[in-house]
Each structure stands twice: as C-alpha cells, then as structure tokens.
Design an enzyme around this catalytic site. Structure first.
Site, PDB file in Angstrom:
ATOM      1  N   GLY A   7       0.751  -1.331  -0.031  1.00  0.00           N
ATOM      2  CA  GLY A   7      -0.036   0.185  -0.064  1.00  0.00           C
ATOM      3  C   GLY A   7       1.056   1.201   0.092  1.00  0.00           C
ATOM      4  O   GLY A   7       0.794   2.109  -0.765  1.00  0.00           O
ATOM      5  N   TYR A   8       1.773   1.382   0.821  1.00  0.00           N
ATOM      6  CA  TYR A   8       2.699   2.481   1.047  1.00  0.00           C
ATOM      7  C   TYR A   8       3.391   2.733  -0.205  1.00  0.00           C
ATOM      8  O   TYR A   8       3.462   3.760  -0.871  1.00  0.00           O
ATOM      9  CB  TYR A   8       3.595   2.329   2.041  1.00  0.00           C
ATOM     10  CG  TYR A   8       4.359   3.535   2.297  1.00  0.00           C
ATOM     11  CD1 TYR A   8       4.138   4.667   3.093  1.00  0.00           C
ATOM     12  CD2 TYR A   8       5.849   3.648   1.929  1.00  0.00           C
ATOM     13  CE1 TYR A   8       4.640   5.888   3.294  1.00  0.00           C
ATOM     14  CE2 TYR A   8       6.560   4.615   2.272  1.00  0.00           C
ATOM     15  CZ  TYR A   8       6.033   5.912   3.039  1.00  0.00           C
ATOM     16  OH  TYR A   8       6.920   6.815   3.266  1.00  0.00           O
ATOM     17  N   ALA A   9       3.964   1.639  -0.841  1.00  0.00           N
ATOM     18  CA  ALA A   9       4.725   1.820  -2.285  1.00  0.00           C
ATOM     19  C   ALA A   9       4.056   2.097  -3.192  1.00  0.00           C
ATOM     20  O   ALA A   9       4.353   3.242  -3.943  1.00  0.00           O
ATOM     21  CB  ALA A   9       5.741   0.438  -2.719  1.00  0.00           C
TER      22      ALA A   9
END
Length: 251
Positions: free
Chosen positions: A157-159
């Site tokens: 999700g972050y990437a």
C-alpha cells in the site's frame, strides 16, 4: 533567509508533528504565515502553542484531507481570512502494514493507505491551485518517498500510493508549467519521525541498511530542502521529485 517568505501564506498538512511540524516551523522562521492542518487535535494544539512561544506566526486547523468537503472548506477559509495562498506542502501520510506480503495484506488496509497518501494529495492539489491562479504564483510540494521510486517489499500500500504521488507531481507539474505555479515532490528515505513507531523494526532496519550513510534522515534536513523547493528561487523546477536519501537513490 529570515525574510525569504515575508508576506506569504502557507498551508502545511500533517502539521501536528514530524516532517509537517518541522517544515511549518522553518517556513514561519523565514517570514511566512503558516497554517498547520491535521486531524490530531491535541498534538496540533501543542505544536502550535510551542511554535508561537518562539514568536512564529503559526495557527492550526483540524482538517481531514481525505474528505473533499473539508479540504474545499479549509482552502475557502484561507482565502476568506488571508486573501491569498502562496505555498502548500502536503506531508500528511501513513505507512500502513509493513513486513506483510500482498497475500496477507487486506484490501481494507490497502484502500486506507491509498486514500490518505494519494487521494488526499489529489484533493489538496485540486483545491489549492484555484487560489494560486488568482495571483499567478504558487508552490505546491507533495511528500512522496524513495519507496515510491524503488519499492519496499512487504509494504504494498505504501509503495503503490507513494508511486502514485510521484505520478501526480509529474502530471500536474506539466499541466501548470506555463504559469507561475510549480508542483514538485520530495522523496525521502527513512526519516526519524513518530511515524516510524508504526513500522516493523525489521522492516525499518532493512530500509536503513539500504542507506549508504547508515543513518536516518532528520526532520531538519527535510525542512531545509523543502523550504528551497517552495521558495521563489526554485522558479525553474516543476514536475520533479527531489531525492533526500543519504545516497540510497539510484536514479
């Protein structure tokens, strides 16, 4: 540099602590009138009070930047009270699950991370630009991540969300390149902030091991670069993502 931002008005999201608070302090110390946005009421109030005690022109406002109505109303309030908007820095964000394979990563978590990191960046940019267009001047800086460029395993999700922020910067920067409004990004490696408390220690060590300087970046280092990017001096930079990685960046 004491008056580099004299008479300018700046909005900094995620301003209650960490990078947002550090950038807000730096801009105010150089003459800007700064409004910090956040959803963390108590930390925001504490930060505003602390910075005011230093003689800085700082105020705070509770704004959930994932809600379009609140973003729209927030900028309308800035226009009504200040009559102008010169700088917007979107530093609000979350890490979400770490050390989690995609097969174990819930869709609910993925959507939440994208909503805060990417969708909110879109909303902040969308509603900031019309105010800046009135003076044909503005500086927008969206905080991305080196993880958005290179990817970090176990942080889907972050990437993905930070990669989206990079794409937003490049696209919108080109849209407004013929104006006095610039749109840039900042891609830090791991910075020493309270947000790191939510990162799995092994994941944090993995990311730090990839930094040739073998240390975390500091909020002061982020604020220093951010202040230049949103200054009048950075007039020939737009649609670009600046690295702050201790040597980790490879392109």
């Amino acid at each position: 540099m004491e008056n580099r931002f004299k008479a300018q008005v700046a909005v900094v999201t995620g301003g209650a602590r960490g990078i947002g608070a550090g950038i807000g302090e730096r801009l105010a110390a150089e003459g800007a009138k700064v409004i910090l946005w956040d959803i963390l009421a108590d930390p925001l109030q504490a930060t505003v009070m602390s910075l005011r005690e230093k003689g800085l022109n700082i105020s705070g406002k509770i704004v959930d930047i994932t809600r379009e109505s609140e973003v729209k109303a927030g900028f309308a309030a800035v226009e009504e009270k200040e009559g102008r908007l010169d700088i917007v820095i979107n530093s609000a964000g979350i890490i979400g699950p770490s050390s989690t394979k995609i097969t174990d990563y819930s869709y609910e978590d993925f959507r939440r991370v994208v909503e805060i990191n990417l969708n909110a960046s879109f909303l902040v940019t969308k509603y900031a630009i019309p105010l800046m267009e009135k003076n044909n001047y503005g500086r927008i800086l969206l905080v991305a991540s080196i993880g958005g460029k290179e990817g970090n395993p176990g942080m889907a999700g972050y990437a993905a969300s930070k990669s989206g922020v990079i794409g937003l910067v490049k696209g919108i920067g080109k849209e407004y390149a013929g104006t006095g409004i610039t749109v840039n990004g900042l891609a830090p490696a791991v910075i020493s902030t309270p947000m790191n408390l939510d990162t799995d220690p092994q994941m944090l060590q993995y990311m730090m091991d990839k930094i040739p300087m073998k240390r975390l970046g500091t909020v002061e280092e982020v604020a220093s670069l951010a202040a230049w990017i949103v200054s009048p001096e950075a007039s020939f930079n737009t649609g670009f993502v600046f690295d702050l990685s201790g040597g980790r960046a490879t392109y």
